[in-house]
Write a protein that holds these residues in place. Sequence first.
Motif, PDB file in Angstrom:
ATOM      1  N   LYS A 116       1.058  -1.065   0.022  1.00  0.00           N
ATOM      2  CA  LYS A 116      -0.383  -0.295   0.303  1.00  0.00           C
ATOM      3  C   LYS A 116       0.717   1.314  -0.209  1.00  0.00           C
ATOM      4  N   ASP A 117       0.629   2.346  -1.163  1.00  0.00           N
ATOM      5  CA  ASP A 117       1.476   3.354  -0.871  1.00  0.00           C
ATOM      6  C   ASP A 117       0.457   4.681  -1.042  1.00  0.00           C
ATOM      7  N   PHE A 118       1.802   5.972  -0.461  1.00  0.00           N
ATOM      8  CA  PHE A 118       0.657   6.711   0.179  1.00  0.00           C
ATOM      9  C   PHE A 118       1.836   7.948  -0.780  1.00  0.00           C
ATOM     10  N   ASP A 119       1.538   8.598  -1.882  1.00  0.00           N
ATOM     11  CA  ASP A 119       2.031   9.454  -2.441  1.00  0.00           C
ATOM     12  C   ASP A 119       2.613  10.798  -1.074  1.00  0.00           C
ATOM     13  N   GLY A 120       1.448  11.403  -0.087  1.00  0.00           N
ATOM     14  CA  GLY A 120       1.584  12.440   0.277  1.00  0.00           C
ATOM     15  C   GLY A 120       1.122  12.698   1.450  1.00  0.00           C
ATOM     16  N   PRO A 121       0.349  12.900   2.542  1.00  0.00           N
ATOM     17  CA  PRO A 121      -0.123  13.077   3.360  1.00  0.00           C
ATOM     18  C   PRO A 121      -1.437  12.531   3.247  1.00  0.00           C
ATOM     19  N   PHE A 122      -2.233  12.125   4.478  1.00  0.00           N
ATOM     20  CA  PHE A 122      -3.498  11.078   4.672  1.00  0.00           C
ATOM     21  C   PHE A 122      -4.052  10.937   5.473  1.00  0.00           C
ATOM     22  N   ALA A 123      -4.804  11.035   5.392  1.00  0.00           N
ATOM     23  CA  ALA A 123      -5.976  10.036   6.614  1.00  0.00           C
ATOM     24  C   ALA A 123      -7.447   8.829   5.902  1.00  0.00           C
ATOM     25  N   PHE A 124      -6.815   7.864   6.609  1.00  0.00           N
ATOM     26  CA  PHE A 124      -7.558   7.149   6.395  1.00  0.00           C
ATOM     27  C   PHE A 124      -8.605   6.302   8.011  1.00  0.00           C
ATOM     28  N   THR A 125     -10.016   5.542   7.819  1.00  0.00           N
ATOM     29  CA  THR A 125      -9.896   4.625   8.952  1.00  0.00           C
ATOM     30  C   THR A 125     -10.167   3.528   8.823  1.00  0.00           C
ATOM     31  N   ALA A 126      -9.486   2.704   9.128  1.00  0.00           N
ATOM     32  CA  ALA A 126      -9.897   0.987   9.106  1.00  0.00           C
ATOM     33  C   ALA A 126     -10.332   0.262   9.910  1.00  0.00           C
ATOM     34  N   PHE A 127     -11.102  -0.654   9.453  1.00  0.00           N
ATOM     35  CA  PHE A 127     -12.025  -1.431  10.303  1.00  0.00           C
ATOM     36  C   PHE A 127     -11.400  -2.562  10.416  1.00  0.00           C
ATOM     37  N   HIS A 128     -10.883  -3.139  11.650  1.00  0.00           N
ATOM     38  CA  HIS A 128      -9.825  -4.319  11.517  1.00  0.00           C
ATOM     39  C   HIS A 128     -11.035  -5.345  12.020  1.00  0.00           C
ATOM     40  N   TRP A 129     -10.434  -6.728  11.631  1.00  0.00           N
ATOM     41  CA  TRP A 129     -11.144  -8.169  12.512  1.00  0.00           C
ATOM     42  C   TRP A 129     -10.985  -9.004  12.438  1.00  0.00           C
ATOM     43  N   PRO A 130     -10.157 -10.094  12.932  1.00  0.00           N
ATOM     44  CA  PRO A 130     -10.697 -11.920  12.652  1.00  0.00           C
ATOM     45  C   PRO A 130     -11.118 -11.867  11.958  1.00  0.00           C
ATOM     46  N   ARG A 131     -11.438 -13.056  10.858  1.00  0.00           N
ATOM     47  CA  ARG A 131     -12.273 -13.346   9.361  1.00  0.00           C
ATOM     48  C   ARG A 131     -12.942 -14.246  10.513  1.00  0.00           C
ATOM     49  N   ALA A 132     -12.901 -14.552  11.295  1.00  0.00           N
ATOM     50  CA  ALA A 132     -13.445 -16.002  12.584  1.00  0.00           C
ATOM     51  C   ALA A 132     -14.722 -15.587  12.816  1.00  0.00           C
ATOM     52  N   ALA A 133     -14.837 -14.015  13.072  1.00  0.00           N
ATOM     53  CA  ALA A 133     -15.693 -12.584  13.683  1.00  0.00           C
ATOM     54  C   ALA A 133     -16.783 -13.303  12.381  1.00  0.00           C
ATOM     55  N   GLY A 134     -16.621 -13.597  11.199  1.00  0.00           N
ATOM     56  CA  GLY A 134     -17.692 -13.039   9.790  1.00  0.00           C
ATOM     57  C   GLY A 134     -17.681 -12.359   9.206  1.00  0.00           C
ATOM     58  N   GLY A 135     -18.559 -12.276   8.772  1.00  0.00           N
ATOM     59  CA  GLY A 135     -18.894 -11.151   7.936  1.00  0.00           C
ATOM     60  C   GLY A 135     -18.615 -11.749   6.209  1.00  0.00           C
ATOM     61  N   LEU A 136     -17.243 -11.857   5.922  1.00  0.00           N
ATOM     62  CA  LEU A 136     -17.165 -12.367   4.623  1.00  0.00           C
ATOM     63  C   LEU A 136     -16.987 -13.312   4.311  1.00  0.00           C
ATOM     64  N   ALA A 137     -16.835 -14.302   3.451  1.00  0.00           N
ATOM     65  CA  ALA A 137     -16.935 -15.727   3.553  1.00  0.00           C
ATOM     66  C   ALA A 137     -15.676 -15.807   2.362  1.00  0.00           C
ATOM     67  N   GLU A 138     -14.704 -16.952   2.586  1.00  0.00           N
ATOM     68  CA  GLU A 138     -13.292 -17.158   1.688  1.00  0.00           C
ATOM     69  C   GLU A 138     -13.600 -16.521  -0.154  1.00  0.00           C
ATOM     70  N   ASP A 139     -14.613 -17.184  -0.015  1.00  0.00           N
ATOM     71  CA  ASP A 139     -14.960 -16.698  -1.869  1.00  0.00           C
ATOM     72  C   ASP A 139     -15.141 -14.914  -2.638  1.00  0.00           C
ATOM     73  N   ASP A 140     -15.768 -14.127  -1.261  1.00  0.00           N
ATOM     74  CA  ASP A 140     -15.592 -12.350  -0.712  1.00  0.00           C
ATOM     75  C   ASP A 140     -14.718 -12.557  -1.208  1.00  0.00           C
ATOM     76  N   LEU A 141     -13.948 -13.265  -0.322  1.00  0.00           N
ATOM     77  CA  LEU A 141     -12.435 -11.844  -0.790  1.00  0.00           C
ATOM     78  C   LEU A 141     -12.341 -11.696  -1.899  1.00  0.00           C
ATOM     79  N   ARG A 142     -11.815 -13.044  -1.996  1.00  0.00           N
ATOM     80  CA  ARG A 142     -11.024 -12.991  -3.657  1.00  0.00           C
ATOM     81  C   ARG A 142     -11.322 -12.548  -4.590  1.00  0.00           C
ATOM     82  N   VAL A 143     -12.873 -11.670  -4.821  1.00  0.00           N
ATOM     83  CA  VAL A 143     -12.972 -11.146  -5.474  1.00  0.00           C
ATOM     84  C   VAL A 143     -13.913  -8.993  -4.535  1.00  0.00           C
ATOM     85  N   LEU A 144     -12.874  -9.087  -3.679  1.00  0.00           N
ATOM     86  CA  LEU A 144     -12.970  -7.689  -3.025  1.00  0.00           C
ATOM     87  C   LEU A 144     -11.421  -7.174  -2.768  1.00  0.00           C
TER      88      LEU A 144
END
Length: 317
Positions: A116-144
Amino acid sequence: MSVVLDTAAVPTADRAAYWHEAVTRTFVPLDMRLREEKPAPAAIVTHRLGALRVSLVQAGPQRAVRSAGLIARGGAERLTVALQHRGTARLDQDGRQVLLRPGAFALSDAGRPFVKDFDGPFAFTAFHWPRAAGGLAEDDLRVLTATAFDPGAGTARLVAGHLERLARAAGTLEPAVAARLAATTLDLLAALGQERRGQRGPDATGTALATLARVKDHILRHLGDPDLTPERIAAAHHISVRHLHKLFHSEGETVTRWIQRRRLEVCRRALAGPAAARTTVAAVAGRWGFVSASHFSRSFRAAYGVSPREWQQAGMR
């Protein structure tokens, strides 16, 4: 409670090392390559919301590399959705490269290499979680992964709006509400993944999942409203009451029961919290939409096996 990691008070010569440690502690092991001879101040503010961690990251130009060697050191189970606020980012994973502009978001999977590259100053919000918590199936990950979702229309627009609101409110939410909003977030991401993969079905289309997630988000944001009825909820989302009941039926639930369980969860936490000694059971019940103290007491005892007052007294000992 928020966790703040800030390099402003760190000597300039030590900022790169401190930042590397801060990023690794917040996310997963990464090789951070700063692009400033004298790194400007950078900061990460993190809140925990149920299964989710929500981290606002602000810094100067840099590159983050997740290599096979770093994956072996840990964190392979972590997933991250980053919502860009300021500046641009280029994410490269699974043979795809995407440019993220403000308002867009993308998913990265810490179980596979990425850059992941940032060429200048930046701001973002990250939403991060363990995959065991659910949300996305493995097939979803491959396309997202490394796919930019522009909040222009459809489910992506719904998800982007939800993420924006959640990012702004992350530090103000009570634990029970935070946990439910985290679950809603994962539901929305699941709907997005299924829509992108083109899944359709009589009871679990991407559109239905997105509508249900939007309805749950609405309910949680209006949980204290005693007039939060199926009729008003359906009207707010321009659907029929019958369709609303059908959405919840697909999960083996009723609308009314789902609302009551969420209200009871919030009340239980409030009655055991640090401010419990300064409030009454009736006040807590009224704050979260119960119009009858006796009905609240009966429902609470049925759910948890003790009266609200007994629960409150136990928490104050």
